[in-house]
Design an enzyme around this catalytic site. Structure first.
Site, short mmCIF file in Angstrom:
data_model
loop_
_atom_site.label_atom_id
_atom_site.label_comp_id
_atom_site.label_asym_id
_atom_site.label_seq_id
_atom_site.Cartn_x
_atom_site.Cartn_y
_atom_site.Cartn_z
N GLU A 15 -5.05 -29.46 -20.78
CA GLU A 15 -5.27 -28.40 -19.78
C GLU A 15 -6.63 -28.58 -19.14
OE1 GLU A 15 -5.37 -24.78 -21.98
OE2 GLU A 15 -3.25 -24.41 -21.71
N GLU A 26 -9.56 -17.64 -20.08
CA GLU A 26 -10.83 -17.75 -19.40
C GLU A 26 -10.86 -16.81 -18.19
OE1 GLU A 26 -12.44 -19.83 -21.23
OE2 GLU A 26 -14.23 -20.40 -20.09
N LYS A 47 -15.25 -34.06 -21.42
CA LYS A 47 -16.07 -33.61 -20.30
C LYS A 47 -16.45 -34.78 -19.41
CE LYS A 47 -18.34 -29.42 -21.60
NZ LYS A 47 -19.61 -28.76 -21.35
N CYS A 99 -46.05 -16.98 10.09
CA CYS A 99 -46.91 -16.15 10.95
C CYS A 99 -48.32 -16.01 10.41
CB CYS A 99 -46.29 -14.77 11.11
SG CYS A 99 -46.33 -13.78 9.61
N ASP A 123 0.82 -1.21 0.00
CA ASP A 123 0.00 0.00 0.00
C ASP A 123 0.85 1.26 0.00
OD1 ASP A 123 -2.22 -1.55 -0.02
OD2 ASP A 123 -2.64 -1.37 2.14
N CYS A 153 -43.15 -11.05 12.13
CA CYS A 153 -43.25 -12.48 11.84
C CYS A 153 -42.18 -13.26 12.61
CB CYS A 153 -43.08 -12.68 10.34
SG CYS A 153 -42.63 -14.34 9.84
N SER A 169 -15.42 -22.42 -31.01
CA SER A 169 -15.70 -23.22 -29.80
C SER A 169 -15.07 -24.59 -29.97
CB SER A 169 -17.20 -23.29 -29.54
OG SER A 169 -17.80 -24.00 -30.59
N LYS A 186 -10.27 -27.69 -18.22
CA LYS A 186 -11.26 -26.84 -18.89
C LYS A 186 -11.95 -26.04 -17.79
CE LYS A 186 -14.86 -27.06 -22.36
NZ LYS A 186 -15.69 -25.98 -21.86
#
Ligand code: IVH
Length: 672
Positions: free
Chosen positions: A113, A173, A315, A412, A37, A432, A82, A115
């Site tokens: 790698e 990503e 996947k 209530c 800082d 309530c 894609s 995903k």
């Protein structure tokens, strides 16, 4: 301009970039937050004295100043495609077979790698400086989200080293690390906002914010997984594995779990092992991406219309299970929000037994068309809380009852009403029982009044025994010692501990107390600025909406919510009761003269002043009730300028905004 200032600024920037990298990319900080800082403070102060030396890649420039009115469109020079998915080792073998056949070679080296379940972005660096951040969009054209990517701390504003090509387009990503995601959701729940259900969608939503100041606190992160345009491409970087080395050398975060395989069988083994490993990551992954390493092979393989032939995603099956909805409870939250929660026949899912799943809201119940007794599929999306994803209509038993929104509060019996957006149903009765318990739990919680010994069970017992109706009653419990002793599991010792905890809580700060009141939209940080500005409960209660909006960062929505709370019958009673129980913390307040010519005005300071440092003048202006801003617009009331004032002063004159020299500023104060 002094050459020594210029040199010091350059040295500070290098130093800060280095520590940002160590902290956000390497996860290996080497100086304390305080030392860090101090570096930033020194840089800021030098830059404020030499604004002409401020460059967009300075670490002080991460946060965008103005919200955008919309996103510019950018065309991707190299389309962002894609990836095709596979779900079994055999499909991966087929992929490898296709690749070898097309290339007419007998074996191929692949890079594998994780995903990451996030949002693809392209980052363009020219001469080493970040000049553009873009979303994928339709693959050809995306949104210019430069302002938003600049506040993501793991994205370098400037490449490290010096041997970078003139143009480097990094692709990767943006994702929401689990811890930061959970933290944001906790804060949202504390301020009565609905939590985000899924980190990926919430990341996409965050990147589409027009105001980068809303993006910064969410602590998104970035990992590179490819490149777009690289010009010139160094001849020796002829494969992806070497490109990753270069990226790392330039300070771009790459995935440490990336592996390279010469042999398909070893790769398949890794896929099998990784299923267990991936759960330990700090972010959600649903698979692996398998990429041909050599760039010349990639070129020869080319693309189909949607995706490259040189890569494929593997996947893992989404972790799903089927079970039966045995009943649905309606939970009432501290602000009255009624949430439907499914009680499930216990089922094992991804290593844990699941018994309950939130249905979020009644829109969701309707969309899924859930009936009691239905067989449903549940899923751990991104391995978070289980979700009901679908109902198996074929298995519905005859006479199954629909889940209808309650017409009255399940706790209530009071009236319920849909909220402004029509998604959430709220109990309208502030006294309530369920709301009271939830609010007390929050009030006593660690981040609020931090009352030791006041857990859920005790709070429920206190409310049931009618010993506590509201917050202030907690502070009168010492008068009810005998009644406390009659409660289950409360002996002398636990009563003493509880009363000591309550006593200690009496001296919590005004900011904590304000946050503990569970006023919609008022979380810890809002409470802090309001407490500092007004200094006491009485002063906050006396402030109307426009006075509340004088506080930096408090807009109409927040001001409206606070003002409604303090004006409500229940709010007024609560404040009076707390004060008479001796809970009335004060905070030193910035005195604002009623006749301050700057009250409520937006003021910009530029250049170097004789009698004030930048932070001194800002404090002075704030104490005069001004809102200090960094950029000049039509909304600016005054620009106070000193020596070497630059473009901000020009802009003020262009827009016809009043300008004040330091002398004129002082003069205005003596006159008023
Ligand atoms: S490589 C031609 N590598 O998954 C596209 N993508 O489902 C090359 N993703 O749009 C992309 N992790 O946003 C690649 N390690 C990784 C990835 C990854 C996540 C995303 C990416 C892509 C999407 C396709």
């Amino acid at each position: 301009m002094s050459a020594s200032a210029e040199r010091r600024i350059a040295a500070l920037r290098d130093e800060i970039h280095k520590h940002d990298h160590l902290y956000f990319v390497e996860n290996n900080p080497q100086i304390s937050d305080e030392q860090y800082d101090r570096l930033v403070a020194e840089l800021r102060s030098l830059e404020s004295r030499h604004p002409e030396l401020i460059t967009p890649d300075s670490p002080t420039q991460r946060v965008g100043e103005r919200p955008l009115s919309g996103f510019k469109q950018v065309r991707h020079r190299v389309p962002m495609l894609s990836i095709d998915n596979t779900y079994s080792p055999d499909e991966v073998r087929d992929f490898d077979g296709r690749v070898r056949k097309l290339l007419e070679v007998s074996s191929i080296a692949y890079v594998v790698e994780p995903k990451i379940d996030g949002v693809a972005v392209a980052l363009r660096y020219e001469a080493g400086a970040l000049v553009l951040g873009a979303t994928r969009g339709d693959g050809e054209t995306g949104d210019d989200i430069t302002q938003n990517v600049r506040v993501i701390r793991s994205i370098p504003l400037r490449l490290g080293g010096d041997a970078w090509p003139a143009v480097v387009e990094v692709r990767g990503e943006v994702y929401w690390p689990r811890k930061a995601f959970d933290e944001t959701n906790r804060q949202r729940e504390a301020t009565g906002e609905p939590p985000f259900a899924n980190p990926r969608n919430a990341t996409a939503g965050t990147l589409k914010q027009l105001d980068a100041r809303l993006v910064a606190p969410r602590k998104l992160a970035f990992i590179a997984h490819g490149v777009g345009e690289i010009d010139p491409l160094p001849a020796e970087v002829d494969r992806y594995w070497l490109m990753l080395d270069r990226l790392r050398g330039w300070g771009v975060p790459t995935n440490p779990h990336t592996r390279r395989f010469d042999d398909l069988e070893a790769l398949l083994e890794f896929i099998a092992e990784w299923d267990a490993q991936r759960h330990k990551l700090a972010y959600a992954t649903d698979g692996l991406v398998i990429k041909v390493d050599r760039f010349d092979y990639r070129d020869r393989l080319g693309n189909t219309s949607k995706s490259p032939r040189w890569c494929i995603a593997f996947k893992y099956a989404a972790e799903q299970a089927q079970t039966v909805v045995e009943s649905v409870d309606f939970q009432v939250g501290k602000l009255g929000t009624i949430t439907p929660v499914a009680n499930l026949r216990p089922v094992l899912l991804a290593g844990t037994t699941v018994r309950r799943a939130s249905l979020h809201n009644f829109e969701q119940v309707e969309r899924l068309d859930i009936h009691i007794g239905d067989t449903v599929t549940i899923e751990k999306a991104g391995e978070i809380i289980p979700q009901v994803v679908s109902v198996d209509g074929a298995k519905r038993v005859p006479g199954a009852r629909r889940v209808a929104p309650p017409s009255e509060c399940p706790s209530c019996g009071g009236p319920v009403q849909k909220d402004e957006n029509g998604v959430y149903l709220r109990c309208q009765n502030p006294s309530c029982g369920a709301q009271v318990v939830e609010r007390l739990r929050f009030f006593c919680g660690r981040d609020q009044m931090d009352i030791e010994g006041a857990g859920v069970a005790l709070i429920e017992a206190l409310v049931a025994a009618k010993l506590v109706h509201g917050y202030a009653d907690m502070f009168r419990l010492h008068e009810r010692r005998d009644d406390l002793l009659k409660l289950e599991r409360m002996g002398e010792k636990s009563v003493d501990n509880l009363l000591a905890g309550i006593d200690a809580a009496k001296s919590r700060s005004l900011a904590r107390l304000l946050a503990a009141l569970a006023i919609q939209h008022v979380g810890a940080s809002t409470a802090e600025v309001i407490a500092e500005y007004f200094g006491s409960l009485t002063a906050i209660a006396a402030a109307d909406e426009s006075a509340l909006q004088q506080v930096e960062g408090v807009g109409p929505e927040v001001a409206g919510s606070i003002s409604r709370w303090f004006r409500s019958d229940a709010g007024q009673k609560t404040i009076a009761a707390l004060q008479s129980a001796g809970v009335d913390p004060k905070q030193t307040r910035r005195e604002i003269a009623a006749d301050s010519p700057f009250a409520g005005k937006t003021v910009v300071v530029t250049g170097t002043l004789k009698n004030y440092s930048r932070s001194q003048i800002e404090d002075r202006l704030k104490s005069l009730g001004a809102k200090v801003s960094g950029s000049v617009s039509k909304k600016t009331a005054y620009v106070v300028y000193g020596d070497e004032a630059g473009s901000k002063l020009d802009k003020a004159r262009e827009l016809g905004v009043a300008t004040l020299s330091e002398d004129e500023f002082e003069h205005m104060l003596t006159r008023s």
